[in-house]
Scaffold this motif. Sequence first.
Motif, PDB file in Angstrom:
ATOM      1  N   ALA A   1       8.342  12.272  -3.247  1.00  0.00           N
ATOM      2  CA  ALA A   1       7.248  11.307  -3.091  1.00  0.00           C
ATOM      3  C   ALA A   1       7.502  10.385  -1.904  1.00  0.00           C
ATOM      4  O   ALA A   1       6.606  10.140  -1.082  1.00  0.00           O
ATOM      5  N   TRP A   2       8.720   9.876  -1.796  1.00  0.00           N
ATOM      6  CA  TRP A   2       9.026   8.967  -0.693  1.00  0.00           C
ATOM      7  C   TRP A   2       9.099   9.704   0.641  1.00  0.00           C
ATOM      8  O   TRP A   2       8.795   9.123   1.691  1.00  0.00           O
ATOM      9  N   SER A   3       9.474  10.972   0.625  1.00  0.00           N
ATOM     10  CA  SER A   3       9.476  11.751   1.869  1.00  0.00           C
ATOM     11  C   SER A   3       8.067  11.862   2.437  1.00  0.00           C
ATOM     12  O   SER A   3       7.842  11.640   3.635  1.00  0.00           O
ATOM     13  N   TRP A   4       7.108  12.191   1.588  1.00  0.00           N
ATOM     14  CA  TRP A   4       5.722  12.288   2.050  1.00  0.00           C
ATOM     15  C   TRP A   4       5.161  10.915   2.421  1.00  0.00           C
ATOM     16  O   TRP A   4       4.324  10.796   3.319  1.00  0.00           O
ATOM     17  N   THR A   5       5.629   9.887   1.739  1.00  0.00           N
ATOM     18  CA  THR A   5       5.199   8.531   2.101  1.00  0.00           C
ATOM     19  C   THR A   5       5.672   8.178   3.502  1.00  0.00           C
ATOM     20  O   THR A   5       4.921   7.609   4.310  1.00  0.00           O
ATOM     21  N   MET A   6       6.914   8.523   3.833  1.00  0.00           N
ATOM     22  CA  MET A   6       7.440   8.249   5.171  1.00  0.00           C
ATOM     23  C   MET A   6       6.710   9.058   6.240  1.00  0.00           C
ATOM     24  O   MET A   6       6.508   8.585   7.370  1.00  0.00           O
ATOM     25  N   VAL A   7       6.307  10.277   5.894  1.00  0.00           N
ATOM     26  CA  VAL A   7       5.499  11.074   6.824  1.00  0.00           C
ATOM     27  C   VAL A   7       4.168  10.366   7.092  1.00  0.00           C
ATOM     28  O   VAL A   7       3.691  10.311   8.235  1.00  0.00           O
ATOM     29  N   SER A   8       3.584   9.798   6.056  1.00  0.00           N
ATOM     30  CA  SER A   8       2.329   9.054   6.211  1.00  0.00           C
ATOM     31  C   SER A   8       2.522   7.828   7.092  1.00  0.00           C
ATOM     32  O   SER A   8       1.668   7.503   7.929  1.00  0.00           O
ATOM     33  N   VAL A   9       3.650   7.143   6.915  1.00  0.00           N
ATOM     34  CA  VAL A   9       3.962   5.981   7.748  1.00  0.00           C
ATOM     35  C   VAL A   9       4.069   6.393   9.213  1.00  0.00           C
ATOM     36  O   VAL A   9       3.519   5.735  10.109  1.00  0.00           O
ATOM     37  N   ALA A  10       4.778   7.494   9.465  1.00  0.00           N
ATOM     38  CA  ALA A  10       4.943   7.974  10.838  1.00  0.00           C
ATOM     39  C   ALA A  10       3.597   8.336  11.463  1.00  0.00           C
ATOM     40  O   ALA A  10       3.334   8.021  12.633  1.00  0.00           O
TER      41      ALA A  10
ATOM     42  N   LEU B   1       0.810  -1.214   0.000  1.00  0.00           N
ATOM     43  CA  LEU B   1       0.000   0.000   0.000  1.00  0.00           C
ATOM     44  C   LEU B   1       0.845   1.267   0.000  1.00  0.00           C
ATOM     45  O   LEU B   1       0.555   2.218  -0.738  1.00  0.00           O
ATOM     46  N   PHE B   2       1.891   1.285   0.823  1.00  0.00           N
ATOM     47  CA  PHE B   2       2.722   2.489   0.857  1.00  0.00           C
ATOM     48  C   PHE B   2       3.590   2.617  -0.395  1.00  0.00           C
ATOM     49  O   PHE B   2       3.928   3.728  -0.809  1.00  0.00           O
ATOM     50  N   VAL B   3       3.939   1.497  -0.983  1.00  0.00           N
ATOM     51  CA  VAL B   3       4.633   1.551  -2.279  1.00  0.00           C
ATOM     52  C   VAL B   3       3.695   2.107  -3.343  1.00  0.00           C
ATOM     53  O   VAL B   3       4.090   2.909  -4.201  1.00  0.00           O
ATOM     54  N   MET B   4       2.441   1.691  -3.257  1.00  0.00           N
ATOM     55  CA  MET B   4       1.428   2.202  -4.177  1.00  0.00           C
ATOM     56  C   MET B   4       1.253   3.712  -3.999  1.00  0.00           C
ATOM     57  O   MET B   4       1.149   4.471  -4.975  1.00  0.00           O
ATOM     58  N   LEU B   5       1.231   4.158  -2.741  1.00  0.00           N
ATOM     59  CA  LEU B   5       1.126   5.585  -2.454  1.00  0.00           C
ATOM     60  C   LEU B   5       2.340   6.337  -2.995  1.00  0.00           C
ATOM     61  O   LEU B   5       2.205   7.421  -3.581  1.00  0.00           O
ATOM     62  N   ALA B   6       3.522   5.761  -2.810  1.00  0.00           N
ATOM     63  CA  ALA B   6       4.737   6.405  -3.319  1.00  0.00           C
ATOM     64  C   ALA B   6       4.697   6.527  -4.840  1.00  0.00           C
ATOM     65  O   ALA B   6       5.113   7.551  -5.405  1.00  0.00           O
TER      66      ALA B   6
ATOM     67  N   PHE C   1       4.128  14.477  -8.222  1.00  0.00           N
ATOM     68  CA  PHE C   1       5.173  15.470  -7.995  1.00  0.00           C
ATOM     69  C   PHE C   1       6.269  15.436  -9.055  1.00  0.00           C
ATOM     70  O   PHE C   1       6.980  16.417  -9.250  1.00  0.00           O
ATOM     71  N   GLY C   2       6.426  14.283  -9.701  1.00  0.00           N
ATOM     72  CA  GLY C   2       7.514  14.140 -10.660  1.00  0.00           C
ATOM     73  C   GLY C   2       8.879  14.060 -10.010  1.00  0.00           C
ATOM     74  O   GLY C   2       9.898  14.244 -10.673  1.00  0.00           O
ATOM     75  N   ASP C   3       8.906  13.785  -8.713  1.00  0.00           N
ATOM     76  CA  ASP C   3      10.161  13.744  -7.962  1.00  0.00           C
ATOM     77  C   ASP C   3      10.121  12.556  -7.000  1.00  0.00           C
ATOM     78  O   ASP C   3       9.404  12.597  -5.993  1.00  0.00           O
ATOM     79  N   PRO C   4      10.868  11.484  -7.277  1.00  0.00           N
ATOM     80  CA  PRO C   4      10.831  10.299  -6.406  1.00  0.00           C
ATOM     81  C   PRO C   4      11.209  10.599  -4.959  1.00  0.00           C
ATOM     82  O   PRO C   4      10.599  10.062  -4.031  1.00  0.00           O
TER      83      PRO C   4
END
Length: 310
Positions: free
Chosen positions: A65-74, A47-52, A59-62
């Motif tokens: 994208a992963w920074s916001w994904t990690m914020v979501s995880v936290a 799911l979080f990979v899907m979100l990323a 955003f066009g910026d990996p």
Amino acid sequence: MGAFASATNDIASDGLYLIALKPKEQSFFVGMRNTFYRVGMVTGSGLFVMLAGFLEKKFGDPANAWSWTMVSVAFLMLTLTGINYLKTPNVLEKREPKTAQPSFKDVFGSFFSKKNILLSLSFVLLYRLGESQLVKMASPFFLDERADGGLGLSTTEVGFIYGTLGVIALLMGGIVGGILISRDGLGKWMMPMVFAINAPNIGYVFLSWLQPENVYFAASVVFIEQLGYGFGFAAFMVFLIFLADGIYKTAHYALATGFMAMGMMVPGIISGYMQEWLGYPGFFVWVVIATIPGFFIAYTVKYPLDFGKK
């Protein structure tokens, strides 16, 4: 630090499960417990990979994208921590006065003096020998370019396959597995479950040979594999409950799950090297071969055939 925190949380949650539930209830709920444990893993890898993947397109910026994904995880972890703090029942383990403060030697020694302990630990280490290698390389196989032997799927597609179809299959297999063991006992379902957790690995062999362009072929293989995993893993976890049974069951269960983690970690370490050496088709054939010790040890390991039966 992450591994230390994860291990500590596992010990606490496993201990709560063993103390709060009666032995007959443990086998019934083991499928549900294992399913949600696996759902947690799939959430991270699916799911979080899907979100990323979605954020990467937006955003066009990996990196962003992963920074916001990690914020979501936290945020999710903080939310679940608060829920657990407020809702976890308060239970105490009952001990005899003479064993109120056991020494490390007592706990450790009593575990390794259990009857047939070497055979039991061999079961713990070998039951998922094939699966432990498959799980490390399945996602790279789906994501790698077709020229490199993979299927060339997108991050979003892989996230959907594992995060949606995989979760549904896990729920179905895990719940049914726990119910059947609680109804009939571990002995009746041990061999069908070891077959269920290992046989679907053959599907990856065909995927690597055929490299189908239709994503539904890959999704079907994952669905069957996760269904079998959920069903077959129930037998493994009920056996761990049997292995930990006794006055030090919380500590013994922690030791048993430590060997379980070793059985996943060590084969997982070599899986990448095996894939580079053999290529994806050869690697998945090797995974199928690696399931053979699991069948043998499941047939020979000793336990009460009616263990887990209500």
